[in-house]
Design a protein around this motif. Sequence first.
Motif, PDB file in Angstrom:
ATOM      1  N   ALA A 118       0.751  -1.227  -0.012  1.00 39.25           N
ATOM      2  CA  ALA A 118       0.101   0.000   0.165  1.00 39.25           C
ATOM      3  C   ALA A 118       0.817   1.470   0.083  1.00 39.25           C
ATOM      4  CB  ALA A 118      -0.876  -0.001   1.327  1.00 39.25           C
ATOM      5  N   ALA A 119       0.365   2.275  -0.609  1.00 42.22           N
ATOM      6  CA  ALA A 119       1.097   3.811  -0.830  1.00 42.22           C
ATOM      7  C   ALA A 119       0.136   4.339   0.213  1.00 42.22           C
ATOM      8  CB  ALA A 119       1.001   4.186  -1.964  1.00 42.22           C
ATOM      9  N   VAL A 120       0.910   5.295   1.280  1.00 44.35           N
ATOM     10  CA  VAL A 120       0.239   5.985   2.226  1.00 44.35           C
ATOM     11  C   VAL A 120       0.645   7.438   2.121  1.00 44.35           C
ATOM     12  CG1 VAL A 120      -0.151   6.193   4.866  1.00 44.35           C
ATOM     13  CG2 VAL A 120       0.057   3.853   3.759  1.00 44.35           C
ATOM     14  N   ALA A 121      -0.360   8.416   2.036  1.00 44.52           N
ATOM     15  CA  ALA A 121       0.199   9.694   1.932  1.00 44.52           C
ATOM     16  C   ALA A 121      -0.661  10.585   2.550  1.00 44.52           C
ATOM     17  CB  ALA A 121       0.142  10.030   0.358  1.00 44.52           C
ATOM     18  N   TRP A 122      -0.185  11.696   2.987  1.00 38.54           N
ATOM     19  CA  TRP A 122      -0.778  12.608   4.173  1.00 38.54           C
ATOM     20  C   TRP A 122      -0.897  13.977   3.383  1.00 38.54           C
ATOM     21  CZ3 TRP A 122      -2.896  10.470   8.419  1.00 38.54           C
ATOM     22  CH2 TRP A 122      -2.348   9.192   8.861  1.00 38.54           C
ATOM     23  N   GLY A 123      -1.779  14.666   3.665  1.00 37.11           N
ATOM     24  CA  GLY A 123      -1.910  16.213   3.462  1.00 37.11           C
ATOM     25  C   GLY A 123      -1.509  16.412   2.085  1.00 37.11           C
ATOM     26  N   ASP A 124      -0.590  17.551   1.656  1.00 37.79           N
ATOM     27  CA  ASP A 124      -0.392  17.726   0.394  1.00 37.79           C
ATOM     28  C   ASP A 124       0.066  16.638  -0.613  1.00 37.79           C
ATOM     29  OD1 ASP A 124      -1.098  20.323   0.899  1.00 37.79           O
ATOM     30  OD2 ASP A 124       0.872  20.988   1.251  1.00 37.79           O
TER      31      ASP A 124
ATOM     32  N   HIS B 189      -3.565  11.460  -5.116  1.00 34.68           N
ATOM     33  CA  HIS B 189      -5.017  11.391  -5.627  1.00 34.68           C
ATOM     34  C   HIS B 189      -4.325  11.979  -7.389  1.00 34.68           C
ATOM     35  CE1 HIS B 189      -8.690  13.063  -6.855  1.00 34.68           C
ATOM     36  NE2 HIS B 189      -9.087  12.368  -6.227  1.00 34.68           N
ATOM     37  N   ALA B 190      -4.014  13.031  -7.485  1.00 32.32           N
ATOM     38  CA  ALA B 190      -3.715  13.787  -8.696  1.00 32.32           C
ATOM     39  C   ALA B 190      -2.926  12.540  -9.774  1.00 32.32           C
ATOM     40  CB  ALA B 190      -2.898  14.963  -8.775  1.00 32.32           C
ATOM     41  N   ARG B 191      -1.794  11.788  -9.075  1.00 31.91           N
ATOM     42  CA  ARG B 191      -1.225  10.717  -9.748  1.00 31.91           C
ATOM     43  C   ARG B 191      -2.224   9.663 -10.264  1.00 31.91           C
ATOM     44  NH1 ARG B 191       0.850   8.276 -13.139  1.00 31.91           N
ATOM     45  NH2 ARG B 191       2.679   7.015 -12.945  1.00 31.91           N
ATOM     46  N   LEU B 192      -2.909   9.332  -9.267  1.00 31.54           N
ATOM     47  CA  LEU B 192      -4.022   8.270  -9.716  1.00 31.54           C
ATOM     48  C   LEU B 192      -4.762   8.265 -10.886  1.00 31.54           C
ATOM     49  CD1 LEU B 192      -4.833   7.210  -6.004  1.00 31.54           C
ATOM     50  CD2 LEU B 192      -3.614   5.739  -7.660  1.00 31.54           C
ATOM     51  N   LEU B 193      -5.017   9.980 -11.038  1.00 27.80           N
ATOM     52  CA  LEU B 193      -6.098  10.280 -12.324  1.00 27.80           C
ATOM     53  C   LEU B 193      -5.437  10.068 -13.611  1.00 27.80           C
ATOM     54  CD1 LEU B 193      -7.640  13.511 -10.732  1.00 27.80           C
ATOM     55  CD2 LEU B 193      -8.904  11.273 -11.388  1.00 27.80           C
ATOM     56  N   LEU B 194      -3.979   9.954 -13.511  1.00 27.15           N
ATOM     57  CA  LEU B 194      -3.257   9.636 -14.785  1.00 27.15           C
ATOM     58  C   LEU B 194      -2.805   8.406 -14.882  1.00 27.15           C
ATOM     59  CD1 LEU B 194      -0.976  13.185 -14.158  1.00 27.15           C
ATOM     60  CD2 LEU B 194      -3.010  13.011 -15.487  1.00 27.15           C
TER      61      LEU B 194
ATOM     62  N   VAL C 167      -5.506  11.608   4.734  1.00 29.42           N
ATOM     63  CA  VAL C 167      -4.794  10.391   4.250  1.00 29.42           C
ATOM     64  C   VAL C 167      -5.498   9.702   3.141  1.00 29.42           C
ATOM     65  CG1 VAL C 167      -5.478   8.786   5.816  1.00 29.42           C
ATOM     66  CG2 VAL C 167      -3.120   8.722   4.857  1.00 29.42           C
ATOM     67  N   ILE C 168      -4.728   9.468   2.273  1.00 27.16           N
ATOM     68  CA  ILE C 168      -5.184   8.232   1.242  1.00 27.16           C
ATOM     69  C   ILE C 168      -4.434   7.079   1.387  1.00 27.16           C
ATOM     70  CG2 ILE C 168      -3.913   9.311  -0.700  1.00 27.16           C
ATOM     71  CD1 ILE C 168      -6.161   8.698  -2.565  1.00 27.16           C
ATOM     72  N   VAL C 169      -4.889   5.992   1.417  1.00 27.31           N
ATOM     73  CA  VAL C 169      -4.087   4.738   1.325  1.00 27.31           C
ATOM     74  C   VAL C 169      -4.596   3.917   0.075  1.00 27.31           C
ATOM     75  CG1 VAL C 169      -3.833   2.481   2.475  1.00 27.31           C
ATOM     76  CG2 VAL C 169      -4.444   4.600   3.732  1.00 27.31           C
ATOM     77  N   VAL C 170      -3.538   3.699  -0.824  1.00 29.27           N
ATOM     78  CA  VAL C 170      -3.858   2.848  -2.134  1.00 29.27           C
ATOM     79  C   VAL C 170      -3.059   1.590  -2.052  1.00 29.27           C
ATOM     80  CG1 VAL C 170      -3.377   2.797  -4.582  1.00 29.27           C
ATOM     81  CG2 VAL C 170      -3.809   5.055  -3.362  1.00 29.27           C
ATOM     82  N   SER C 171      -3.795   0.398  -2.127  1.00 28.76           N
ATOM     83  CA  SER C 171      -3.230  -0.917  -2.030  1.00 28.76           C
ATOM     84  C   SER C 171      -3.233  -1.526  -3.252  1.00 28.76           C
ATOM     85  CB  SER C 171      -4.207  -1.562  -0.952  1.00 28.76           C
ATOM     86  OG  SER C 171      -5.077  -1.901  -1.277  1.00 28.76           O
ATOM     87  N   GLY C 172      -2.222  -2.458  -3.573  1.00 29.63           N
ATOM     88  CA  GLY C 172      -2.229  -3.299  -4.597  1.00 29.63           C
ATOM     89  C   GLY C 172      -0.742  -4.066  -4.623  1.00 29.63           C
ATOM     90  N   VAL C 173      -0.275  -4.597  -5.700  1.00 29.47           N
ATOM     91  CA  VAL C 173       0.897  -5.220  -5.703  1.00 29.47           C
ATOM     92  C   VAL C 173       2.127  -4.269  -5.744  1.00 29.47           C
ATOM     93  CG1 VAL C 173       0.120  -7.397  -6.512  1.00 29.47           C
ATOM     94  CG2 VAL C 173       0.716  -5.809  -8.082  1.00 29.47           C
ATOM     95  N   ALA C 174       3.132  -4.487  -5.147  1.00 32.65           N
ATOM     96  CA  ALA C 174       4.205  -3.105  -5.139  1.00 32.65           C
ATOM     97  C   ALA C 174       4.409  -2.674  -6.775  1.00 32.65           C
ATOM     98  CB  ALA C 174       5.677  -3.815  -4.856  1.00 32.65           C
ATOM     99  N   SER C 175       4.459  -3.586  -7.714  1.00 34.45           N
ATOM    100  CA  SER C 175       4.745  -2.989  -9.099  1.00 34.45           C
ATOM    101  C   SER C 175       3.646  -2.035  -9.671  1.00 34.45           C
ATOM    102  CB  SER C 175       5.113  -3.993  -9.954  1.00 34.45           C
ATOM    103  OG  SER C 175       3.990  -4.985 -10.200  1.00 34.45           O
ATOM    104  N   ASP C 176       2.303  -2.184  -9.059  1.00 33.35           N
ATOM    105  CA  ASP C 176       1.293  -1.401  -9.344  1.00 33.35           C
ATOM    106  C   ASP C 176       1.084   0.114  -8.611  1.00 33.35           C
ATOM    107  OD1 ASP C 176       0.370  -2.819 -11.644  1.00 33.35           O
ATOM    108  OD2 ASP C 176      -0.983  -4.055 -10.501  1.00 33.35           O
TER     109      ASP C 176
END
Length: 139
Positions: free
Chosen positions: A16-22, A28-33, A50-59
């Motif tokens: 999972a990728a975990v990101a806080w604040g800015d 989030h903007a990267r996910l749109l692309l 926070v946003i948490v995005v889960s998946g395999v490491a390469s994705d």
Amino acid sequence: MGWTWRPRLAPAEPQAAVAWGDTARRLHARLLLIPIEQAGRLQATANRDVIVVSGVASDLPWVDGVEYAAADQRAPELWLPTSWEPEVPTDLLGQALSARFTRSPLLLWREPSVVIPLDRQLPVTPQHLQKIHAYWAGI
């Protein structure tokens, strides 16, 4: 129960990728692309901080400032930072947290010190990303 964190001897494989604040807004903007095929293999959840995005490491997408998490091998319902671990046995810590929180799995984060339920992750789709954006914007 008092305990502290210690650096892992070997970082765990990110799940999972975990990101806080800015950084969360940049992720989030990267996910749109990202390509729709890649997005279809990812799931995301967010709250106001926070946003948490889960998946395999390469994705998993990368942006500057993002950190990573993974399920603990001894307590699979407990997710932890990939570079840090509790100094106490994680199976016991997982049991203590499951007695306190009714939802699971749980992400136990070091800095800031929080517990985030991961049971409401949804596939990364334009509609889900729009809902996250609207939530952050107060719409």
